[in-house]
Design an enzyme around this catalytic site. Structure first.
Site, PDB file in Angstrom:
ATOM      1  N   ASP A 118       0.829  -1.200   0.000  1.00  0.00           N
ATOM      2  CA  ASP A 118       0.000   0.000   0.000  1.00  0.00           C
ATOM      3  C   ASP A 118       0.864   1.252   0.000  1.00  0.00           C
ATOM      4  OD1 ASP A 118      -1.988   1.882   0.268  1.00  0.00           O
ATOM      5  OD2 ASP A 118      -2.358   1.490   2.385  1.00  0.00           O
ATOM      6  N   ASP A 326      -0.937   6.532  -7.027  1.00  0.00           N
ATOM      7  CA  ASP A 326      -1.280   5.500  -6.056  1.00  0.00           C
ATOM      8  C   ASP A 326      -1.286   4.125  -6.705  1.00  0.00           C
ATOM      9  OD1 ASP A 326      -2.220   4.546  -3.487  1.00  0.00           O
ATOM     10  OD2 ASP A 326      -4.177   4.301  -4.429  1.00  0.00           O
TER      11      ASP A 326
END
Length: 450
Positions: A118, A326
């Protein structure tokens, strides 16, 4: 314009990382910098035997959930921590779920497991025995009592101070609570342990040893590896100046995406790149220090250069807005003002009727002709960044085909409070994060050959 004869549902996803320092059992001590480490990442749906429509639906659903979490974090929305004795403690909402898994091992002797990667959060954590509440995982839950290198970190540890919220137990252990929205959370103590990536042993990594963990978003892995820009991030603890990744398409079957940590391993090979390397500054947002922000200055759809005010994608005075890159979000989300202009340009240039894409989970879809999409021309999409860098995307990185219905759908959607460049747009590009030089570089590369 570009033909979509080769348009397939490419559900690719990405991964990134950050910079920093590390810890011993009682105090932070820098790791020796890695000379270069290569890790393979696996997409969370790689072995699920899903149809292309199912893959797209699953990716879109996860993206919408993650976007909501990221926006909640960027706009300062907090939610109550879930149970576990935390009472009504309010903790920041973190990104949480992701699209790629990393294989690693923890402890001495080493226990192997897979964790979600992440780039939108920092904490490294895994489930630990004895469990108060743990979700089901495919590998054994880590037992700290079985490892000779495990040690809890005291409340005086610098890493305890780096947690957004922490508690100090009666035995001077640093307690943490992270909530990820959708009732997903992890809670436990901050500790120090030896992690193994590939054949490289990394002693003294600070991590969350979670005995109270819940949420559907974690079920693909046994925890999470945070790769954001904050001090608790894995790459920050390893003191890396650079890292890079190159995300393959799911159509590569079991193809794994390389994550390259440190040294020359993180550089883009000019012989592998099929176009010149582009570079743009990484921007820091004091309100959200973990995110990788870039300055998006404009968009081009086909022959139309979309002109927007400078404030459209800028970080606002209250810390909202801005554009992040991201790895854990598949779809790209653009602030409403920019998205509406983009949508209008695609509708004007596609020469196909629009259809409802809600079943797939996308906002803009076009009905392909009955004879097929081989001759359909898709407008080019280029993202323009500060410093003159242009992300010139191939059609398969922003338009996907649902072969069952014949619909062509744009993998871009609207948002408010934060814009996100997702991993559909990053597939088969190598992205290099120069965290020491605050620069993001990228170039098109066949990732399955890197």
């Amino acid at each position: 314009m570009e033909s979509v004869a080769r348009l397939l549902l490419l559900v690719a996803v990405v991964v990134a990382a950050a910079s920093g320092a590390a810890t011993g059992a009682l105090a932070a001590t820098p790791h020796l910098k890695l000379k270069g480490l290569r890790v393979r990442l696996t997409h969370v749906d790689a072995h699920g035997n899903y149809s292309r429509l199912q893959l797209l639906q699953r990716a879109a659903r996860r993206s919408h959930h993650r976007m909501s979490r990221l926006v909640a974090r960027a706009t300062g929305v907090s939610k109550a921590a879930a149970g576990g004795g935390a009472g009504d403690l309010q903790v920041p909402v973190h990104a949480g779920n992701g699209e790629f898994l990393m294989d690693l091992a923890i402890g001495t002797p080493a226990l192997s497991y897979a964790a979600i990667v992440d780039t939108g959060s920092d904490l490294v954590w895994t489930q630990c025995k004895p469990c108060v509440e743990c979700f089901k995982q495919s590998t054994a839950v880590f037992d700290p009592s079985s490892s000779s290198t495990y040690a809890t970190l005291p409340c005086s540890s610098s890493f305890c101070g780096d947690l957004p919220t922490s508690t100090c137990t009666s035995s001077n252990k640093c307690g943490y609570t992270y909530t990820y929205g959708d009732a997903s959370s992890t809670q436990g103590v901050l500790a120090s342990e030896t992690f193994t990536l590939g054949k490289e042993k990394l002693p003294g990594v600070a991590f969350g040893c979670g005995d109270t963990n819940e949420g559907d978003g974690f079920t693909q892995g046994a925890g999470l590896v945070g790769l954001g820009r904050g001090p608790l991030s894995l790459v920050s603890q390893l003191g890396l100046d650079k890292f890079s990744y190159c995300l393959t398409s799911l159509d590569d079957g079991d193809g794994k995406s390389p994550l390259l940590l440190g040294g020359s391993a993180a550089a883009i090979s000019e012989s592998a790149a099929t176009a010149p390397v582009q570079s743009t500054p990484l921007v820091k947002n004091p309100s959200q220090p973990s995110f990788y922000y870039v300055s998006l200055t404009g968009l081009t759809v086909g022959s139309t250069r979309i002109t927007l005010p400078a404030s459209a994608f800028a970080i606002q005075d209250d810390g909202t807005g801005g554009v992040i890159v991201d790895s854990g979000t598949s779809i790209t989300y653009l602030e409403v003002q920019g998205y509406r202009a983009l949508r209008k340009a695609f509708v004007a240039q596609m020469s196909l009727p629009t259809v409802d894409g809600s079943e797939i989970g996308l906002d803009l879809c076009f009905q392909g002709p009955a004879k097929g999409v081989d001759q359909v021309q898709v407008p080019k999409l280029v993202l323009h960044f500060d410093g003159g860098a242009d992300l010139d995307l191939p059609a398969e990185n922003y338009m996907v085909l649902d072969s069952a219905s014949g619909a062509l759908c744009l993998t871009v959607a609207p948002s408010r409070g934060l814009s996100i460049i997702g991993n559909f747009q990053q597939q088969n590009f190598q992205f290099v994060y120069d965290v020491a030089g605050d620069t993001l570089s990228f170039a098109p590369v066949q990732c399955n050959k890197l």
